[in-house]
Scaffold this motif. Structure first.
Motif, PDB file in Angstrom:
ATOM      1  N   PRO A   1      24.865  51.153  10.356  1.00 19.27           N
ATOM      2  CA  PRO A   1      25.927  50.606  11.223  1.00 19.27           C
ATOM      3  C   PRO A   1      26.244  49.153  10.893  1.00 19.27           C
ATOM      4  O   PRO A   1      27.298  48.653  11.282  1.00 19.27           O
ATOM      5  N   LEU A   2      25.322  48.474  10.182  1.00 20.17           N
ATOM      6  CA  LEU A   2      25.411  47.046   9.865  1.00 20.17           C
ATOM      7  C   LEU A   2      25.388  46.233  11.179  1.00 20.17           C
ATOM      8  O   LEU A   2      25.744  46.786  12.205  1.00 20.17           O
ATOM      9  N   PRO A   3      24.960  44.994  11.221  1.00 15.16           N
ATOM     10  CA  PRO A   3      24.590  44.195  10.057  1.00 15.16           C
ATOM     11  C   PRO A   3      23.267  44.641   9.429  1.00 15.16           C
ATOM     12  O   PRO A   3      22.370  45.085  10.117  1.00 15.16           O
TER      13      PRO A   3
ATOM     14  N   GLN B   1      30.679  53.222  17.576  1.00 15.26           N
ATOM     15  CA  GLN B   1      29.998  53.258  16.278  1.00 15.26           C
ATOM     16  C   GLN B   1      29.745  54.715  15.900  1.00 15.26           C
ATOM     17  O   GLN B   1      29.872  55.109  14.734  1.00 15.26           O
TER      18      GLN B   1
ATOM     19  N   HIS C   1      26.272  53.202  21.921  1.00 18.46           N
ATOM     20  CA  HIS C   1      27.337  52.520  21.148  1.00 18.46           C
ATOM     21  C   HIS C   1      28.299  53.620  20.690  1.00 18.46           C
ATOM     22  O   HIS C   1      28.354  53.963  19.505  1.00 18.46           O
TER      23      HIS C   1
ATOM     24  N   PRO D   1      26.844  38.901  20.716  1.00 19.99           N
ATOM     25  CA  PRO D   1      27.491  38.708  19.411  1.00 19.99           C
ATOM     26  C   PRO D   1      27.939  40.008  18.748  1.00 19.99           C
ATOM     27  O   PRO D   1      27.342  41.066  18.947  1.00 19.99           O
ATOM     28  N   SER D   2      28.986  39.896  17.972  1.00 24.81           N
ATOM     29  CA  SER D   2      29.508  41.033  17.212  1.00 24.81           C
ATOM     30  C   SER D   2      30.409  40.508  16.102  1.00 24.81           C
ATOM     31  O   SER D   2      31.121  39.524  16.291  1.00 24.81           O
ATOM     32  N   THR D   3      30.371  41.174  14.966  1.00 22.12           N
ATOM     33  CA  THR D   3      31.386  40.934  13.928  1.00 22.12           C
ATOM     34  C   THR D   3      32.272  42.171  13.826  1.00 22.12           C
ATOM     35  O   THR D   3      33.482  42.119  14.090  1.00 22.12           O
ATOM     36  N   ARG D   4      31.680  43.307  13.447  1.00 23.02           N
ATOM     37  CA  ARG D   4      32.452  44.521  13.188  1.00 23.02           C
ATOM     38  C   ARG D   4      33.170  45.076  14.417  1.00 23.02           C
ATOM     39  O   ARG D   4      34.360  45.391  14.363  1.00 23.02           O
ATOM     40  N   THR D   5      32.428  45.253  15.504  1.00 24.48           N
ATOM     41  CA  THR D   5      33.019  45.996  16.618  1.00 24.48           C
ATOM     42  C   THR D   5      34.192  45.213  17.217  1.00 24.48           C
ATOM     43  O   THR D   5      35.275  45.766  17.418  1.00 24.48           O
TER      44      THR D   5
ATOM     45  N   ARG E   1      31.288  44.699  25.370  1.00 21.15           N
ATOM     46  CA  ARG E   1      29.897  44.726  24.877  1.00 21.15           C
ATOM     47  C   ARG E   1      29.074  43.849  25.815  1.00 21.15           C
ATOM     48  O   ARG E   1      29.496  42.756  26.181  1.00 21.15           O
TER      49      ARG E   1
HETATM   50  N1   CP Z   1      27.876  47.926  13.995  1.00 22.55           N
HETATM   51  C1   CP Z   1      28.035  46.948  14.888  1.00 22.55           C
HETATM   52  O1   CP Z   1      28.016  47.184  16.123  1.00 22.55           O
HETATM   53  O2   CP Z   1      28.196  45.703  14.345  1.00 22.55           O
HETATM   54  P1   CP Z   1      28.490  44.381  15.165  1.00 22.55           P
HETATM   55  O3   CP Z   1      27.245  44.076  15.991  1.00 22.55           O
HETATM   56  O4   CP Z   1      28.794  43.315  14.156  1.00 22.55           O
HETATM   57  O5   CP Z   1      29.644  44.644  16.096  1.00 22.55           O
END
Ligand code: CP
Length: 308
Positions: free
Chosen positions: A263-265, A132, A129, A48-52, A101
């Motif tokens: 780095p979030l989340p 990031q 990463h 899972p990922s949102t930002r990347t 990823r």
């Molecule tokens: N910072 C980061 O890698 O966020 P995601 O897991 O949402 O991609």
């Protein structure tokens, strides 16, 4: 052809050049809106990922290119047993560049050996990463005006936090760096980071348990989430998950120009009351992530000449 699998795949000079390009993009994004016209980015996300994932997609769309890909292993032929080696051979027929990823450490490195297009590691297990890290470096440089002579506190899950490993490896090349590693004993930074990266360069570092004790000396505080998905049992996660919670009260201990990165989340490690503090830089990081990925796509595709 080049890949970005490990933060050290780019020298410090190349990294700074890429950050300068990202700064130029941030100042005038419209100048780059056609830079990757007719180019395609594949996002291969087995985790899972949102930002990347979405920032890679936004970056390619901002450059006038197109995107394709999958957002989970279940929706790809990995569910039928296809290897990453075969997958990247196939994707090399469809796209000009790819970001991968994967929950297994080393999977993007293995895929890169079979790739006919530039491949970017978008996070592999608890390992690295690097994009990031580019985002973090851009944010630090814009906030502090430099990357050297800084005291950086890294707090939380330093064992499984891949962003921490990549950031230390990259910053260890800068002059006068000092690391304060703030974690519970069980979530200490892996020994190989200390013995192979920090100690050979003679970098000053401390391992401490108290966030409050470390706060007053920090230029940067890099908070991290405890990585639930990497724990073998839920009991350990529950015991450790709230080891550090940054609050507005604790921010009173920090320098007036310290920057808080994450780095979030975020789960629970930064109270919402910190968000309005001008030292909170974590949503700025998200925006910088788009610019830095635009710069990376331009660099790996050799498109610098396409932009005036
Ligand atoms: N910072 C980061 O890698 O966020 P995601 O897991 O949402 O991609």
């Amino acid at each position: 052809m080049r890949h970005l699998i490990d933060p050290l795949d780019f020298t410090l000079e190349e990294t700074e050049r890429l950050l300068t390009l990202a700064d130029r993009i941030a100042d005038d994004p419209a100048a780059y809106q056609e830079a990757a016209r007719h180019k395609k980015l594949a996002t291969l996300f087995y985790e899972p990922s949102t930002r990347t994932r979405l920032s890679f997609e936004a970056a390619m769309l901002n450059l006038g290119g197109s995107v394709l890909g999958f957002a989970s292993a279940d929706s790809s032929s990995a569910a039928k047993g296809e290897s990453v080696a075969d997958t990247i051979r196939v994707i090399s027929c469809y796209a000009d560049i790819a970001a991968m990823r994967h929950p297994k450490e080393g999977a993007p490195l293995r895929a890169a050996r079979y790739s006919r297009i530039p491949l970017i590691n978008a996070g592999d297990g608890g390992h690295q990463h690097p994009t990031q890290t580019l985002t973090d470096l851009m944010t630090i440089r814009r906030r502090m005006g430099r990357l050297d002579g800084l005291t950086i506190g890294l707090c939380g899950d330093l064992k499984f936090g891949r962003t921490v490993h990549s950031l230390i490896m990259s910053l260890a090349r800068c002059e006068g760096m000092r690391f304060v590693l703030i974690s519970p004993e069980e979530l200490r930074v892996p020994d190989y980071i200390i013995t192979e990266t920090i100690e050979p360069r003679g970098i000053s570092y401390q391992e401490v348990r108290s966030l409050e004790g470390a706060m007053p000396e920090l230029d940067i505080l890099y908070m991290t989430r405890v990585q639930r998905e990497r724990f073998f049992n839920e009991e350990d996660y529950v015991r450790l998950k709230d080891s550090y919670i940054l609050t507005a009260e604790k921010m009173k201990l920090a320098k007036p120009d310290m920057a808080v990165l994450h780095p979030l989340p975020r789960v629970n490690e930064i109270a919402l009351s910190v968000d309005d503090d001008p030292r909170a830089a974590y949503f700025e990081q998200v925006q910088n992530g788009v610019y830095v990925r635009m710069a990376l796509i331009i660099t790996l595709l050799g498109l610098e000449g396409a932009v005036c």
